[in-house]
Design an enzyme around this catalytic site. Sequence first.
Site, short mmCIF file in Angstrom:
data_model
loop_
_atom_site.label_atom_id
_atom_site.label_comp_id
_atom_site.label_asym_id
_atom_site.label_seq_id
_atom_site.Cartn_x
_atom_site.Cartn_y
_atom_site.Cartn_z
N GLY A 30 8.71 17.94 99.16
CA GLY A 30 7.47 18.28 98.49
C GLY A 30 7.67 18.66 97.03
CG LEU A 32 5.34 15.05 96.44
CD1 LEU A 32 4.39 14.01 97.02
CD2 LEU A 32 6.74 14.88 97.03
CG HIS A 33 9.68 15.19 90.62
ND1 HIS A 33 10.34 14.00 90.82
CD2 HIS A 33 10.51 16.15 91.14
CE1 HIS A 33 11.51 14.21 91.38
NE2 HIS A 33 11.64 15.52 91.61
CG HIS A 36 9.50 13.52 95.09
ND1 HIS A 36 9.33 14.61 94.27
CD2 HIS A 36 10.53 13.84 95.92
CE1 HIS A 36 10.21 15.54 94.58
NE2 HIS A 36 10.95 15.11 95.58
CE LYS A 155 18.39 15.35 90.11
NZ LYS A 155 18.22 16.24 91.20
CB SER A 191 15.31 18.29 89.56
OG SER A 191 15.52 19.31 90.50
CB SER A 192 11.49 20.41 92.96
OG SER A 192 11.00 19.20 93.49
NE ARG A 193 17.33 23.76 94.06
CZ ARG A 193 17.61 22.98 95.10
NH1 ARG A 193 17.87 21.70 94.91
NH2 ARG A 193 17.64 23.47 96.33
P1 AMP Z 1 13.86 16.16 97.52
O1 AMP Z 1 12.41 16.44 97.61
O2 AMP Z 1 14.56 16.86 96.40
O3 AMP Z 1 14.56 16.33 98.85
O4 AMP Z 1 14.00 14.62 97.18
C1 AMP Z 1 13.41 13.64 97.99
C2 AMP Z 1 13.88 12.28 97.56
O5 AMP Z 1 13.52 12.07 96.19
C3 AMP Z 1 15.41 12.11 97.63
O6 AMP Z 1 15.71 10.82 98.12
C4 AMP Z 1 15.84 12.27 96.20
O7 AMP Z 1 17.05 11.61 95.90
C5 AMP Z 1 14.67 11.65 95.47
N1 AMP Z 1 14.60 12.11 94.09
C6 AMP Z 1 14.48 13.39 93.66
N2 AMP Z 1 14.52 13.44 92.31
C7 AMP Z 1 14.68 12.16 91.89
C8 AMP Z 1 14.79 11.55 90.61
N3 AMP Z 1 14.75 12.25 89.48
N4 AMP Z 1 14.94 10.20 90.57
C9 AMP Z 1 14.99 9.45 91.70
N5 AMP Z 1 14.88 9.97 92.93
C10 AMP Z 1 14.73 11.31 93.03
#
Ligand code: AMP
Length: 283
Positions: A30, A32-33, A36, A155, A191-193
């Site tokens: 979640g 989401l950016h 995602h 990523k 990144s969400s962070r």
């Molecule tokens: P997360 O919500 O951080 O668990 O990420 C969910 C999915 O989004 C994972 O497959 C991540 O590798 C992908 N993701 C997160 N940030 C990026 C990004 N900047 N570019 C491409 N994929 C991303």
Amino acid sequence: MKVFNHRSNLLSYLKEIPSSTNTGLVPTMGNLHDGHLALLKKSLSINEISFVSIFVNPLQFSASEDLSKYPRTLEEDLKKVEAMEKKHTNKEVIVFAPKDSKEIFGSSYGTTIRNSLLGSIIEGVDRPEHFEGVLTVVYRLFRIFKPKNAYFGKKDYQQLFLIKAMTQDLLLNVFIDSIEIQRDADGLALSSRNQYLSNEERKKALTLPKTLKKLASKIGQCAETNQELIEAVKDKDWRYLEIKDTQNLQDISKKTKEVVLLAVYKVGNTRLLDNIEVNIEKS
Ligand code: AMP
């Protein structure tokens, strides 16, 4: 767009989908950016039905990590997913956003999935239980949705590698597809962070992509020279900065054609993850 909070309701709905339907799963935590959304866009372009899971998986956080602080923005997330769905006619999105981890794992679980070769290197040194948590939840999501395709970002390079290894090792019938890292205009990987960063920290964070890019232009086939280049840029804020063969995530050898620089750079309390692939064949 259909949204389910309970696994039982979701499973009843999924049962009605004909087995010939092309389906794609986009697992997320979640908040989401555009990273995602790029995954969802790819899934929508290929599949008739796309599944998005929105679940902050407690198994992949250690006790000292930011589980409770992790941003949860379900309403905004759903608006973004719906807007993306609307851009793709005749395509459907099903969101699974469980409010309780019991919806994924049941009330007790004892079986987990661990890659003993690749789960405890690189990121796994810093976060020993992390990948076991990731693989276990992704496996459960594959069992719930039974998607034909699943989408992950480069990523999280080691995560993608481990998920591909899991599907091979356990003979899972799902095609793992990936997308390139999506970045802000200044080069910082989305990144969400990133939202934890102050303005000052945001500037410092650029050291990460800039250093990787600079190193990528210099590294070549000589492992010793590469290591010297890496050591020269590292300071205490680099949790790790490693060079690996993209074929097997092991140290580079004479046979290596392509490498990946994998790094975690700490800015304040925030761990920023990034990587870059480099072809060294002709260097
Ligand atoms: P997360 O919500 O951080 O668990 O990420 C969910 C999915 O989004 C994972 O497959 C991540 O590798 C992908 N993701 C997160 N940030 C990026 C990004 N900047 N570019 C491409 N994929 C991303």
